[in-house]
Design a protein around this motif. Structure first.
Motif, PDB file in Angstrom:
ATOM      1  N   ILE A  89       0.580  -1.005   0.417  1.00 28.49           N
ATOM      2  CA  ILE A  89      -0.219  -0.116  -0.152  1.00 28.49           C
ATOM      3  C   ILE A  89       0.688   1.458   0.063  1.00 28.49           C
ATOM      4  CG2 ILE A  89      -2.089   1.089   1.400  1.00 28.49           C
ATOM      5  CD1 ILE A  89      -3.110  -1.294   0.210  1.00 28.49           C
ATOM      6  N   PRO A  90       0.221   2.524  -1.368  1.00 32.25           N
ATOM      7  CA  PRO A  90       1.541   3.223  -0.526  1.00 32.25           C
ATOM      8  C   PRO A  90       1.142   4.143   0.007  1.00 32.25           C
ATOM      9  CG  PRO A  90      -0.682   3.403  -2.332  1.00 32.25           C
ATOM     10  CD  PRO A  90      -0.208   2.429  -1.984  1.00 32.25           C
ATOM     11  N   ILE A  91       2.189   4.685   1.032  1.00 36.55           N
ATOM     12  CA  ILE A  91       1.836   5.451   2.401  1.00 36.55           C
ATOM     13  C   ILE A  91       2.827   6.600   2.025  1.00 36.55           C
ATOM     14  CG2 ILE A  91       1.236   3.526   4.111  1.00 36.55           C
ATOM     15  CD1 ILE A  91       3.616   3.223   4.755  1.00 36.55           C
ATOM     16  N   ASP A  95      10.619   6.502   4.073  1.00 36.27           N
ATOM     17  CA  ASP A  95      12.098   6.348   3.875  1.00 36.27           C
ATOM     18  C   ASP A  95      12.143   7.215   2.694  1.00 36.27           C
ATOM     19  OD1 ASP A  95      13.634   5.497   2.047  1.00 36.27           O
ATOM     20  OD2 ASP A  95      12.874   3.295   2.053  1.00 36.27           O
ATOM     21  N   GLN A  96      13.482   7.898   2.311  1.00 39.15           N
ATOM     22  CA  GLN A  96      13.477   9.348   1.792  1.00 39.15           C
ATOM     23  C   GLN A  96      13.364   8.222  -0.115  1.00 39.15           C
ATOM     24  OE1 GLN A  96      12.985  11.993   1.816  1.00 39.15           O
ATOM     25  NE2 GLN A  96      12.446  11.377   4.018  1.00 39.15           N
ATOM     26  N   ARG A  97      14.024   7.442   0.107  1.00 39.98           N
ATOM     27  CA  ARG A  97      14.507   6.513  -0.918  1.00 39.98           C
ATOM     28  C   ARG A  97      13.654   6.572  -2.406  1.00 39.98           C
ATOM     29  NH1 ARG A  97      17.439   1.471   1.023  1.00 39.98           N
ATOM     30  NH2 ARG A  97      15.235   1.773   2.314  1.00 39.98           N
ATOM     31  N   LEU A  98      12.413   6.488  -1.715  1.00 41.41           N
ATOM     32  CA  LEU A  98      10.842   6.024  -2.577  1.00 41.41           C
ATOM     33  C   LEU A  98       9.992   7.465  -2.774  1.00 41.41           C
ATOM     34  CD1 LEU A  98       9.847   3.119  -0.782  1.00 41.41           C
ATOM     35  CD2 LEU A  98      11.088   3.306  -3.002  1.00 41.41           C
ATOM     36  N   LYS A  99       9.880   7.791  -3.828  1.00 39.49           N
ATOM     37  CA  LYS A  99       9.057   9.076  -3.979  1.00 39.49           C
ATOM     38  C   LYS A  99       7.832   8.720  -3.380  1.00 39.49           C
ATOM     39  CE  LYS A  99      11.242  11.660  -7.684  1.00 39.49           C
ATOM     40  NZ  LYS A  99      10.800  13.348  -8.035  1.00 39.49           N
ATOM     41  N   TRP A 105       4.472   8.458  -7.869  1.00 42.50           N
ATOM     42  CA  TRP A 105       5.358   7.694  -6.038  1.00 42.50           C
ATOM     43  C   TRP A 105       5.287   6.116  -6.616  1.00 42.50           C
ATOM     44  CZ3 TRP A 105       1.244   4.497  -5.665  1.00 42.50           C
ATOM     45  CH2 TRP A 105       0.234   4.238  -6.629  1.00 42.50           C
ATOM     46  N   GLU A 106       6.213   5.371  -5.695  1.00 41.48           N
ATOM     47  CA  GLU A 106       6.780   4.592  -5.627  1.00 41.48           C
ATOM     48  C   GLU A 106       6.538   3.524  -4.361  1.00 41.48           C
ATOM     49  OE1 GLU A 106      10.834   5.291  -5.618  1.00 41.48           O
ATOM     50  OE2 GLU A 106      11.093   6.271  -7.699  1.00 41.48           O
ATOM     51  N   LEU A 107       6.435   2.271  -4.912  1.00 42.45           N
ATOM     52  CA  LEU A 107       6.098   1.166  -3.691  1.00 42.45           C
ATOM     53  C   LEU A 107       7.271   0.582  -3.311  1.00 42.45           C
ATOM     54  CD1 LEU A 107       2.836   0.105  -5.941  1.00 42.45           C
ATOM     55  CD2 LEU A 107       2.787   1.680  -3.558  1.00 42.45           C
ATOM     56  N   PRO A 108       7.617  -0.137  -2.138  1.00 48.09           N
ATOM     57  CA  PRO A 108       9.015  -0.825  -1.972  1.00 48.09           C
ATOM     58  C   PRO A 108       9.112  -1.743  -2.650  1.00 48.09           C
ATOM     59  CG  PRO A 108       7.265  -0.281  -0.497  1.00 48.09           C
ATOM     60  CD  PRO A 108       6.348  -0.014  -0.843  1.00 48.09           C
ATOM     61  N   THR A 109       7.619  -2.744  -3.565  1.00 44.64           N
ATOM     62  CA  THR A 109       8.387  -3.544  -4.508  1.00 44.64           C
ATOM     63  C   THR A 109       8.690  -3.423  -6.192  1.00 44.64           C
ATOM     64  OG1 THR A 109       5.907  -3.352  -5.552  1.00 44.64           O
ATOM     65  CG2 THR A 109       6.704  -5.306  -3.071  1.00 44.64           C
TER      66      THR A 109
END
Length: 119
Positions: A89-91, A95-99, A105-109
């Motif tokens: 789920i986008p939250i 984590d500054q590495r994810l837009k 926006w980015e997902l951790p996957t």
């Protein structure tokens, strides 16, 4: 939901399964194109663990970004989480590495969603 909504949903599944490579959706205004194609379908596609990259374009950047926010809201809803408990789920990321902006926006996957307007 009417027959043409079911037909469109079936064609979108064909695109997801790569039975159809290109799809043009032509329906009159206010018949559900944006809801099905630009809001619900990206959330549906992100339900799995594949690192998909989605670019959603519209005639204006504002509309594209609004659709992006709607996709995120759908994915953050209780109903979505109940239907797809393993979906990422986008939250609001710490984590500054994810837009994480309205338009990108980015997902951790590894999934990525980008919204863009013409120009």
């Amino acid at each position: 939901m009417t027959w043409f909504h079911r037909l469109l949903a079936d064609r979108l599944l064909d695109v997801e399964e790569r039975r159809v490579r290109r799809l043009i959706v032509a329906m009159p205004p206010r018949h559900g194109k944006t809801e099905l194609v630009s809001r619900l379908w990206p959330a549906w596609l992100f339900r799995g663990s594949r690192p998909l990259r989605i670019i959603a374009c519209s005639h204006t950047a504002n509309l594209a970004e609004q659709n992006s926010r709607d996709v995120r809201r759908i994915m953050q809803s209780r109903r979505y989480r109940a239907a797809f408990p393993s979906a990422t789920i986008p939250i609001a990321h710490t984590d500054q590495r994810l837009k994480s902006t309205a338009g990108h926006w980015e997902l951790p996957t590894g999934g990525v969603y980008r919204a863009a307007g013409v120009g």
